[in-house]
Design an enzyme around this catalytic site. Structure first.
Site, PDB file in Angstrom:
ATOM      1  N   LYS A   1      -3.423   0.862 -40.223  1.00 36.41           N
ATOM      2  CA  LYS A   1      -2.831  -0.171 -39.362  1.00 36.41           C
ATOM      3  C   LYS A   1      -3.926  -1.109 -38.879  1.00 36.41           C
ATOM      4  O   LYS A   1      -5.046  -0.694 -38.626  1.00 36.41           O
ATOM      5  CB  LYS A   1      -2.152   0.573 -38.214  1.00 36.41           C
ATOM      6  CG  LYS A   1      -1.892  -0.137 -36.950  1.00 36.41           C
ATOM      7  CD  LYS A   1      -1.086   0.771 -36.003  1.00 36.41           C
ATOM      8  CE  LYS A   1      -1.903   1.214 -34.820  1.00 36.41           C
ATOM      9  NZ  LYS A   1      -1.146   1.975 -33.815  1.00 36.41           N
TER      10      LYS A   1
ATOM     11  N   GLY B   1       5.906  -1.658 -31.583  1.00 33.41           N
ATOM     12  CA  GLY B   1       5.395  -2.415 -32.738  1.00 33.41           C
ATOM     13  C   GLY B   1       4.924  -1.516 -33.872  1.00 33.41           C
ATOM     14  O   GLY B   1       5.263  -1.743 -35.041  1.00 33.41           O
ATOM     15  N   THR B   2       4.182  -0.472 -33.531  1.00 33.99           N
ATOM     16  CA  THR B   2       3.622   0.403 -34.567  1.00 33.99           C
ATOM     17  C   THR B   2       4.725   1.043 -35.406  1.00 33.99           C
ATOM     18  O   THR B   2       4.706   0.989 -36.634  1.00 33.99           O
ATOM     19  CB  THR B   2       2.754   1.514 -33.911  1.00 33.99           C
ATOM     20  OG1 THR B   2       1.679   0.882 -33.220  1.00 33.99           O
ATOM     21  CG2 THR B   2       2.220   2.501 -34.936  1.00 33.99           C
TER      22      THR B   2
ATOM     23  N   ASP C   1       3.710  10.084 -33.833  1.00 32.49           N
ATOM     24  CA  ASP C   1       2.725   9.324 -33.063  1.00 32.49           C
ATOM     25  C   ASP C   1       2.605   9.957 -31.677  1.00 32.49           C
ATOM     26  O   ASP C   1       3.444  10.774 -31.287  1.00 32.49           O
ATOM     27  CB  ASP C   1       3.175   7.855 -32.946  1.00 32.49           C
ATOM     28  CG  ASP C   1       1.988   6.904 -32.852  1.00 32.49           C
ATOM     29  OD1 ASP C   1       0.859   7.378 -32.594  1.00 32.49           O
ATOM     30  OD2 ASP C   1       2.187   5.693 -33.030  1.00 32.49           O
TER      31      ASP C   1
ATOM     32  N   ARG D   1      -4.717  -3.972 -35.895  1.00 35.61           N
ATOM     33  CA  ARG D   1      -4.277  -4.648 -34.663  1.00 35.61           C
ATOM     34  C   ARG D   1      -4.953  -5.994 -34.586  1.00 35.61           C
ATOM     35  O   ARG D   1      -6.153  -6.102 -34.850  1.00 35.61           O
ATOM     36  CB  ARG D   1      -4.652  -3.830 -33.431  1.00 35.61           C
ATOM     37  CG  ARG D   1      -3.613  -2.812 -33.066  1.00 35.61           C
ATOM     38  CD  ARG D   1      -3.719  -2.347 -31.632  1.00 35.61           C
ATOM     39  NE  ARG D   1      -2.825  -1.203 -31.433  1.00 35.61           N
ATOM     40  CZ  ARG D   1      -1.533  -1.314 -31.123  1.00 35.61           C
ATOM     41  NH1 ARG D   1      -0.982  -2.490 -30.964  1.00 35.61           N
ATOM     42  NH2 ARG D   1      -0.793  -0.237 -30.971  1.00 35.61           N
TER      43      ARG D   1
ATOM     44  N   GLU E   1       0.848  -1.198   0.000  1.00 34.33           N
ATOM     45  CA  GLU E   1       0.000   0.000   0.000  1.00 34.33           C
ATOM     46  C   GLU E   1       0.885   1.250   0.000  1.00 34.33           C
ATOM     47  O   GLU E   1       1.978   1.246   0.571  1.00 34.33           O
ATOM     48  CB  GLU E   1      -0.900   0.005   1.245  1.00 34.33           C
ATOM     49  CG  GLU E   1      -1.996  -1.034   1.175  1.00 34.33           C
ATOM     50  CD  GLU E   1      -2.832  -1.089   2.445  1.00 34.33           C
ATOM     51  OE1 GLU E   1      -2.574  -0.313   3.384  1.00 34.33           O
ATOM     52  OE2 GLU E   1      -3.745  -1.942   2.493  1.00 34.33           O
TER      53      GLU E   1
HETATM   54  C1  R5P Z   1      -2.316   3.863 -31.003  1.00 33.15           C
HETATM   55  O1  R5P Z   1      -3.320   4.130 -31.629  1.00 33.15           O
HETATM   56  C2  R5P Z   1      -1.296   4.869 -30.595  1.00 33.15           C
HETATM   57  O2  R5P Z   1      -1.471   6.081 -31.262  1.00 33.15           O
HETATM   58  C3  R5P Z   1       0.107   4.342 -30.812  1.00 33.15           C
HETATM   59  O3  R5P Z   1       0.322   4.138 -32.184  1.00 33.15           O
HETATM   60  C4  R5P Z   1       0.295   3.044 -30.066  1.00 33.15           C
HETATM   61  O4  R5P Z   1      -0.100   3.199 -28.752  1.00 33.15           O
HETATM   62  C5  R5P Z   1       1.723   2.586 -30.094  1.00 33.15           C
HETATM   63  O5  R5P Z   1       1.798   1.362 -29.414  1.00 33.15           O
HETATM   64  P1  R5P Z   1       2.933   0.324 -29.764  1.00 33.15           P
HETATM   65  O6  R5P Z   1       4.245   1.025 -29.626  1.00 33.15           O
HETATM   66  O7  R5P Z   1       2.751  -0.786 -28.749  1.00 33.15           O
HETATM   67  O8  R5P Z   1       2.677  -0.176 -31.153  1.00 33.15           O
END
Ligand code: R5P
Length: 302
Positions: free
Chosen positions: A192, A227-228, A220, A194, A39
């Site tokens: 993209k 990953g993105t 971004d 997911r 806590e």
């Molecule tokens: C998602 O819509 C956000 O704008 C980012 O593209 C996302 O959060 C990036 O996450 P990651 O690095 O895990 O791909």
């Protein structure tokens, strides 16, 4: 009215110190710790009666602890008679769950906003939320800041020849368009996908806009697993782009994101210090948002 104070939560003390130094609002004395059962314990040692109080806390890793810590600090200063309590939240965790993408899911961003406000916070200052609509989740006034312009100013110093700005998903088009306007560059948008059965996995489906020139700048809001941007960078390399630069406000860098970036085709990543950064990578450069917050707090107390 007594003099204002900034209290630093444990998520990002360096940013809180920089904001304090630049705004000339002193840091308050606070002790933060944990009991043996995990806590969180908070002890505000300053008298905050009739003071304006700013609590600087990012809801970054450990996200749940940081949310509770922020709430406990707010409760403490409210009970201490603070005149106005402002939560300064450079990174708002859970922001990517701002809507139900399938039945049976919570709207986590709204739950966290409600939880924080329920402790008596009068105002929120936040930065580049995943979705602008989250501003409306807080039932108190919100000052909504952006790091896009300072990231663009930093990029301009690189003097890239005919760069193109890339939004790595359709949801980020407005952000990327604003950024492209700052650096006076054209825009392309990726679509993209997911995978719903594998958390954090994504692929690039298509790209709209003419991708040409030597340098692509992917913009971004958050880099989490990486990953993105890594998948986007691969798709851009396939199109013949030579240099891949990434700009994002929030460097979450979850799990092994930093080593994945190191081994990727991404050449350079610019993120801000909205989240404390202790990783070491030659590819990552930190651009501070302390000036933006300091200026905002200075206006709030004047
Ligand atoms: C998602 O819509 C956000 O704008 C980012 O593209 C996302 O959060 C990036 O996450 P990651 O690095 O895990 O791909």
């Amino acid at each position: 009215m007594n003099s204002p104070r900034i209290f630093a939560g444990s998520s990002n003390p360096d940013l809180a110190k920089a904001i304090s130094r630049k705004s000339k609002i002193p840091l308050g004395k606070i002790e933060l710790g944990k009991f043996s059962d995990s806590e969180i314990d908070v002890w505000v040692q300053d008298n905050v009666n009739n003071s304006d109080v700013f609590i600087v806390q990012s809801n970054s890793y450990q996200v749940n602890d940081n949310i509770i810590e922020l709430s406990l600090i707010a409760d403490t200063v409210r009970r201490g008679g603070a005149h106005k309590i402002t939560a300064v939240i450079p990174y708002f965790g859970y922001s990517r769950k701002e809507k139900q993408t399938r039945p049976g899911e919570p709207i986590s961003a709204k739950v966290v906003a409600d939880l924080i406000i329920s402790t008596g916070i009068n105002k929120v200052i936040c930065l580049d939320l995943h979705a602008d609509a989250i501003v409306g989740f807080f039932d108190v006034p919100v000052i909504y800041l952006s790091a896009l312009e300072i990231l663009a100013q930093r990029l301009k110093r690189e003097k890239f020849i005919s760069p193109i700005v890339i939004s790595p998903d359709v949801g980020g088009v407005r952000r990327a368009r604003n950024f492209a306007a700052f650096i006076d560059a054209p825009l392309a948008v990726m679509e993209k996908h997911r995978f719903s059965d594998v958390r954090d996995k994504m692929e690039v489906l298509s790209m709209s806009g003419e991708v040409s020139g030597d340098t692509a700048i992917i913009i971004d809001d958050i880099i989490s697993t990486g990953g993105t941007i890594i998948e986007s960078a691969k798709a851009l390399k396939d199109k013949g782009v030579k240099k891949i630069i990434v700009c994002a406000t929030h460097g979450v860098f979850a799990q092994d994101a930093v080593s994945r970036l190191e081994n990727s085709t991404v050449d350079k990543v610019f993120v801000t210090d909205s989240i404390a950064q202790d990783q070491k990578s030659k590819k990552i450069e930190i651009v501070s948002v302390s000036d933006i917050f300091a200026e905002c707090l200075t206006q709030e107390v004047s």
